[in-house]
Design a protein around this motif. Structure first.
Motif, short mmCIF file in Angstrom:
data_model
loop_
_atom_site.label_atom_id
_atom_site.label_comp_id
_atom_site.label_asym_id
_atom_site.label_seq_id
_atom_site.Cartn_x
_atom_site.Cartn_y
_atom_site.Cartn_z
N LYS A 79 39.79 32.49 35.59
CA LYS A 79 39.68 31.04 35.74
C LYS A 79 40.43 30.55 36.98
CE LYS A 79 38.82 29.72 30.97
NZ LYS A 79 39.31 29.00 29.80
N ALA A 80 41.64 31.03 37.17
CA ALA A 80 42.45 30.61 38.31
C ALA A 80 41.80 30.98 39.64
CB ALA A 80 43.85 31.22 38.23
N MET A 81 41.12 32.14 39.67
CA MET A 81 40.49 32.61 40.90
C MET A 81 39.02 32.21 41.01
SD MET A 81 42.21 36.39 41.24
CE MET A 81 41.66 36.64 42.93
N GLN A 82 38.55 31.49 40.00
CA GLN A 82 37.15 31.04 39.93
C GLN A 82 36.18 32.21 40.07
OE1 GLN A 82 36.91 27.98 42.94
NE2 GLN A 82 38.05 26.53 41.68
N ILE A 83 36.47 33.27 39.34
CA ILE A 83 35.62 34.47 39.33
C ILE A 83 34.72 34.40 38.11
CG2 ILE A 83 35.60 36.98 39.11
CD1 ILE A 83 38.37 37.00 40.44
N GLU A 84 33.43 34.63 38.34
CA GLU A 84 32.46 34.62 37.26
C GLU A 84 31.73 35.96 37.23
OE1 GLU A 84 29.93 31.28 37.96
OE2 GLU A 84 31.56 29.84 37.70
N ALA A 85 31.01 36.21 36.16
CA ALA A 85 30.25 37.46 36.03
C ALA A 85 29.33 37.63 37.24
CB ALA A 85 29.43 37.43 34.74
N GLY A 86 29.33 38.82 37.81
CA GLY A 86 28.49 39.11 38.96
C GLY A 86 29.17 38.89 40.30
N ASP A 87 30.32 38.21 40.32
CA ASP A 87 31.05 38.00 41.57
C ASP A 87 31.66 39.31 42.04
OD1 ASP A 87 30.48 35.32 41.63
OD2 ASP A 87 32.45 34.66 40.92
N ARG A 88 31.88 39.41 43.35
CA ARG A 88 32.54 40.58 43.92
C ARG A 88 34.01 40.27 44.12
NH1 ARG A 88 29.89 44.67 45.52
NH2 ARG A 88 31.38 45.27 47.12
N VAL A 89 34.82 41.31 44.05
CA VAL A 89 36.25 41.18 44.34
C VAL A 89 36.62 42.26 45.36
CG1 VAL A 89 36.87 40.17 42.10
CG2 VAL A 89 36.91 42.65 42.39
N GLU A 90 37.67 42.02 46.09
CA GLU A 90 38.13 42.97 47.10
C GLU A 90 39.59 43.30 46.86
OE1 GLU A 90 37.37 41.30 50.93
OE2 GLU A 90 35.20 41.45 50.70
#
Length: 80
Positions: free
Chosen positions: A20-31
């Motif tokens: 939630k804090a990073m606004q990451i949702e299913a399917g998003d990429r992270v590095e």
């Protein structure tokens, strides 16, 4: 502090509060960016490249490909 456990396949579940804090949702990429030996930063890679428009001023001086290649070769030679 949020934490996660690594599975035998190297997978982790990002805690809900962090997503939630990073606004990451299913399917998003992270590095994972190495900031020091053995230390990494984790960041969401969910912004569009179009958001970068206007971030930099126009180039003051045009540089040719040949000039760029010469500068790269010079820097590479100095690193040896």
């Amino acid at each position: 502090m949020a934490s996660a456990r690594v599975t035998s396949k190297g997978r982790i579940t990002i805690p809900v509060a962090v997503r939630k804090a990073m606004q990451i949702e299913a399917g998003d990429r992270v590095e994972f960016i190495q900031v020091a030996p053995g230390r990494y930063e984790f960041m969401a890679a969910n912004s569009e490249v179009t958001e970068l428009k206007g971030m930099f001023d126009k180039a003051r001086k045009a540089v040719s490909i040949e000039d760029m290649q010469a500068a790269i070769a010079k820097r590479g030679a100095a690193a040896r």
